[in-house]
Each structure stands twice: as structure tokens, then as C-alpha cells.
Design a protein around this motif. Sequence first.
Motif, PDB file in Angstrom:
ATOM      1  N   CYS A  47       0.860  -1.185   0.000  1.00  0.00           N
ATOM      2  CA  CYS A  47       0.000   0.000   0.000  1.00  0.00           C
ATOM      3  C   CYS A  47       0.897   1.235   0.000  1.00  0.00           C
ATOM      4  O   CYS A  47       1.501   1.591   1.013  1.00  0.00           O
ATOM      5  N   SER A  48       0.969   1.887  -1.136  1.00  0.00           N
ATOM      6  CA  SER A  48       1.944   2.964  -1.315  1.00  0.00           C
ATOM      7  C   SER A  48       1.591   4.228  -0.537  1.00  0.00           C
ATOM      8  O   SER A  48       2.457   5.041  -0.234  1.00  0.00           O
ATOM      9  N   THR A  49       0.316   4.404  -0.202  1.00  0.00           N
ATOM     10  CA  THR A  49      -0.101   5.652   0.445  1.00  0.00           C
ATOM     11  C   THR A  49       0.315   5.706   1.909  1.00  0.00           C
ATOM     12  O   THR A  49       0.574   6.775   2.441  1.00  0.00           O
ATOM     13  N   GLY A  50       0.376   4.566   2.578  1.00  0.00           N
ATOM     14  CA  GLY A  50       0.864   4.555   3.947  1.00  0.00           C
ATOM     15  C   GLY A  50      -0.187   4.153   4.958  1.00  0.00           C
ATOM     16  O   GLY A  50      -1.227   3.570   4.618  1.00  0.00           O
ATOM     17  N   ASP A  51       0.077   4.449   6.225  1.00  0.00           N
ATOM     18  CA  ASP A  51      -0.851   4.075   7.292  1.00  0.00           C
ATOM     19  C   ASP A  51      -1.609   5.298   7.790  1.00  0.00           C
ATOM     20  O   ASP A  51      -1.161   6.435   7.642  1.00  0.00           O
ATOM     21  N   LEU A  52      -2.747   5.033   8.409  1.00  0.00           N
ATOM     22  CA  LEU A  52      -3.650   6.099   8.828  1.00  0.00           C
ATOM     23  C   LEU A  52      -3.045   6.965   9.923  1.00  0.00           C
ATOM     24  O   LEU A  52      -3.289   8.180   9.972  1.00  0.00           O
ATOM     25  N   TYR A  53      -2.241   6.379  10.808  1.00  0.00           N
ATOM     26  CA  TYR A  53      -1.659   7.150  11.903  1.00  0.00           C
ATOM     27  C   TYR A  53      -0.728   8.239  11.374  1.00  0.00           C
ATOM     28  O   TYR A  53      -0.781   9.387  11.825  1.00  0.00           O
ATOM     29  N   THR A  54       0.126   7.870  10.423  1.00  0.00           N
ATOM     30  CA  THR A  54       1.056   8.842   9.846  1.00  0.00           C
ATOM     31  C   THR A  54       0.289   9.992   9.203  1.00  0.00           C
ATOM     32  O   THR A  54       0.647  11.157   9.358  1.00  0.00           O
ATOM     33  N   TYR A  55      -0.777   9.646   8.497  1.00  0.00           N
ATOM     34  CA  TYR A  55      -1.560  10.672   7.821  1.00  0.00           C
ATOM     35  C   TYR A  55      -2.288  11.563   8.836  1.00  0.00           C
ATOM     36  O   TYR A  55      -2.344  12.785   8.696  1.00  0.00           O
ATOM     37  N   VAL A  95     -14.617  10.731   7.837  1.00  0.00           N
ATOM     38  CA  VAL A  95     -14.633   9.696   8.872  1.00  0.00           C
ATOM     39  C   VAL A  95     -15.824   8.760   8.680  1.00  0.00           C
ATOM     40  O   VAL A  95     -15.742   7.566   8.994  1.00  0.00           O
ATOM     41  N   ARG A  96     -16.904   9.270   8.127  1.00  0.00           N
ATOM     42  CA  ARG A  96     -18.080   8.435   7.871  1.00  0.00           C
ATOM     43  C   ARG A  96     -17.719   7.275   6.935  1.00  0.00           C
ATOM     44  O   ARG A  96     -18.112   6.122   7.161  1.00  0.00           O
ATOM     45  N   VAL A  97     -16.977   7.561   5.883  1.00  0.00           N
ATOM     46  CA  VAL A  97     -16.555   6.509   4.944  1.00  0.00           C
ATOM     47  C   VAL A  97     -15.586   5.553   5.628  1.00  0.00           C
ATOM     48  O   VAL A  97     -15.711   4.328   5.518  1.00  0.00           O
ATOM     49  N   PHE A  98     -14.623   6.104   6.357  1.00  0.00           N
ATOM     50  CA  PHE A  98     -13.679   5.264   7.094  1.00  0.00           C
ATOM     51  C   PHE A  98     -14.415   4.343   8.069  1.00  0.00           C
ATOM     52  O   PHE A  98     -14.112   3.150   8.176  1.00  0.00           O
ATOM     53  N   THR A 119      -5.216   2.812   0.701  1.00  0.00           N
ATOM     54  CA  THR A 119      -4.964   2.491  -0.701  1.00  0.00           C
ATOM     55  C   THR A 119      -4.738   3.783  -1.475  1.00  0.00           C
ATOM     56  O   THR A 119      -4.911   4.886  -0.954  1.00  0.00           O
ATOM     57  N   ASP A 120      -4.373   3.639  -2.729  1.00  0.00           N
ATOM     58  CA  ASP A 120      -4.107   4.807  -3.565  1.00  0.00           C
ATOM     59  C   ASP A 120      -5.319   5.722  -3.685  1.00  0.00           C
ATOM     60  O   ASP A 120      -5.183   6.933  -3.840  1.00  0.00           O
ATOM     61  N   ASN A 121      -6.528   5.139  -3.625  1.00  0.00           N
ATOM     62  CA  ASN A 121      -7.740   5.958  -3.754  1.00  0.00           C
ATOM     63  C   ASN A 121      -8.347   6.331  -2.401  1.00  0.00           C
ATOM     64  O   ASN A 121      -9.491   6.780  -2.328  1.00  0.00           O
ATOM     65  N   GLY A 122      -7.578   6.146  -1.319  1.00  0.00           N
ATOM     66  CA  GLY A 122      -8.004   6.642  -0.019  1.00  0.00           C
ATOM     67  C   GLY A 122      -8.873   5.720   0.802  1.00  0.00           C
ATOM     68  O   GLY A 122      -9.378   6.131   1.846  1.00  0.00           O
ATOM     69  N   HIS A 123      -9.052   4.481   0.376  1.00  0.00           N
ATOM     70  CA  HIS A 123      -9.845   3.539   1.160  1.00  0.00           C
ATOM     71  C   HIS A 123      -8.942   2.748   2.106  1.00  0.00           C
ATOM     72  O   HIS A 123      -7.711   2.764   1.968  1.00  0.00           O
ATOM     73  N   LEU A 124      -9.550   2.066   3.060  1.00  0.00           N
ATOM     74  CA  LEU A 124      -8.811   1.481   4.168  1.00  0.00           C
ATOM     75  C   LEU A 124      -8.624  -0.024   4.033  1.00  0.00           C
ATOM     76  O   LEU A 124      -9.441  -0.711   3.414  1.00  0.00           O
ATOM     77  N   ARG A 125      -7.552  -0.513   4.652  1.00  0.00           N
ATOM     78  CA  ARG A 125      -7.301  -1.947   4.782  1.00  0.00           C
ATOM     79  C   ARG A 125      -6.865  -2.210   6.219  1.00  0.00           C
ATOM     80  O   ARG A 125      -5.832  -1.710   6.666  1.00  0.00           O
ATOM     81  N   LEU A 126      -7.635  -2.997   6.947  1.00  0.00           N
ATOM     82  CA  LEU A 126      -7.276  -3.381   8.310  1.00  0.00           C
ATOM     83  C   LEU A 126      -6.163  -4.428   8.240  1.00  0.00           C
ATOM     84  O   LEU A 126      -6.308  -5.460   7.571  1.00  0.00           O
ATOM     85  N   ALA A 127      -5.059  -4.156   8.911  1.00  0.00           N
ATOM     86  CA  ALA A 127      -3.870  -5.010   8.807  1.00  0.00           C
ATOM     87  C   ALA A 127      -3.411  -5.487  10.178  1.00  0.00           C
ATOM     88  O   ALA A 127      -4.030  -5.180  11.198  1.00  0.00           O
TER      89      ALA A 127
END
Length: 371
Positions: free
Chosen positions: A132-140, A152-155, A184-192
Motif C-alpha cells: 500500500c503505497s499511500t501509507g498508514d492512517l496514523y502517519t496521515y 470519517v463516515r466513509v472510514f 490504498t491509492d484511492n483513499g480507502h482502508l485496509r485493516l492489517a
Amino acid sequence: MLHGKTPDIPEHVLRLAGIGPDKLRAEWSLPGFISMFLPEFPHRTVPGQEHFQVLGYIAKGSFGPILKVKDKTKQKTYAVKVIPKSEILRLGVLEQSKEEVIVQRQVCHPFVHDLQDCWQTQRHLYIMCDYCSTGDLYTYWQMVGQFAEDTVRVFAAELGCALGFLHDFGIIHRDVKMENILLTDNGHLRLADFGLSRRLERGGRAFTICGTIQYMAPEVLSGGPYNHTADWWSLGILLFSLVTGKFPVPPEPDHCGMLRKVRAFPYEMPLSFNPPFALLITELLCKTPARRLRTLDRFKRQTFFHGTTFDLALLQRQPVELHNHAAFLPLSCGDAFRRTSAGRSASSRHSDAVAPPRLEALLKGHVALQQ
């Protein structure tokens, strides 16, 4: 055979591998050091340069480097975590590491980070995940400070779908936090990062105090019993923090101190919250597990999600506006196989362009990886 200093591996682990107390030197050529990681980690050689190209160094995980690699056949980029077996055995997390792989192989969901492959060689474990090239949510989150409720509603919808799926599948994550959510590149989330997850059927109970302390539900901090409901508390902490820019209760150095703070804190919602969002967080952060919002069906019915689709295909096409920052560091997968943590992961992260000198062999053609 290992040369130089012998790893500090407990005697009972050496006995499992076929080495008695009178032969404590770790002879890695013994079949026992292969079989003890089977069948979860198949034994094979590392793909050579004709198959994989190491593109760079992503991060220093808890037990080893995470590398960015390209599959030349598929023309796809992955993240590969390289873990010395000696560390897994020394820290006594063999079963935990195998459980993580078992769990991730069983799940397939658009908002859960995919495990692509895993294997072992004589001295190392390898875990390959999507990159995932965009990174993790905490960094952002650290860079932007706080998110609008619409984002946040989408997240929240995506993470709620992921948790509902895992719980229905009989899995409790136990470490839902921003660092373990990839973008992801389009701003959606992946729980890891399923390093602390375990299989737990409906009605089952767990007692291990584990997770990241500022996200842990009161019933986890107290040593249980707890169940899947604890994951929904963690989601509530996460959503609260995304909107306000800070945690409701700052982390304490130990579980007892954190438990006292959590029990005493009123969890009153800021006046800046719109009423539907305030209601959602209030129900997620209910200190009594039996009264907490704890199912996806009840989650979907919240007023906050009025007009929001929970259809997985449509949700993935929902636009999410993320700001581009040159300083945003890419990260591929969470710090798996961590031991019980009292706070945020402290693993160091580097850009793809920076590689420590000791990894030169890895970056020049898997010389060290083939051991």
C-alpha cells in the motif's frame, strides 16, 4: 550451522526441535527447525532475481526488515517481511506467529489487508503482503491533525464492515488502531496486522491483556473476560481521535493506571460533534460490554450513516478526498508478531530510498535471504 554467538533460545524450544539440554547450541541444519514452523510456513528457497526484484527498504519491523519487492512475472509490487527464526523462538511467539498466518489465510475481504504468501528458509520466515503505497492512517492523521466527519463516515463504514466480517468468521482482532490501518491509492482502508488476533467463536471469552493501551477496552485492561465487543470499543477510540485530533484519554505507562483513568473518565462528547456522530461514539464507548454497540447490523442503523451505502462494491467506489503530502512515508504492512504492547509501536520507518548498510546484501540480490 550458526557461527559465532548462539541465539538465546529457551531449552524447551530446543527440545521441540530435537536438541536436548546437553546440546544447547542451535544447529540450524537440523530438520526440527524446519518442521516446527510447518505447515503454516512451507519450506522453500527464496525466489531469485529472475522472479523478484528488491526495490527498496520500507521499514524496520519488530523482528526484521520489511522490503519492497516486485514480482517480475505478475508485474506487481509487494511488501515482504523478513523475520529471523531465532527472534521468534527467543521471544516465545512461535504459536502466535503461526496463528496470525492461519487467520489471514482464512479471510478475504476488500477492507482487510491481504496475505499473498508466506514461507520459510533455513533461518528466516517470510511474509508477503500487498504493498500500500499511500501509507498508514496514523502517519496521515499526524500530518493533517484531524478529519472532517464526512471523511470519517466513509472510514467508519469500511472498518465496521471489516470488523463485522471478522467477528462473524470467529476472529477477534485485538489491536484495532490507526497504525494497523493502511490506505490504498484511492483513499480507502485496509485493516492489517493480525499479530494479536485469535480465533474466538461467538460466546467465547478471552483473558489475555494485549493490544495498544490507549485503544484497549476496560474489560481488556482488567484482564477479562472479554470478547469481540472489545474491538468495537477500539473503533470508537479511533473515530473519536480522527475527528478531534487527540485521544480521549492519553496513554498511561501501565495497564492498571490506564484502567483507573478509563473507569473515571466520563467520555462526554465535545460540543463540536454533530449529534449523530456523538451518539455513535457514545454507544461505541459504553463501558459496559453488554450494552455497547457491538454488531454490524446495529452499527449500520446509526443515524450517522443515514444515506451511506454498506454495499462493499459501492463503498469501494465512494470518493475519499485525501491531501497529498511529499513527506508522507509509505508503509506496507503492520508490525506483525509483536508481543503484548503497552503503547504505540516504536518501529522506525524509512523512505524507500534509504537502506541501512547491513541490508545491502538483501538489496543486491537476496544473498543473505537465501540462508
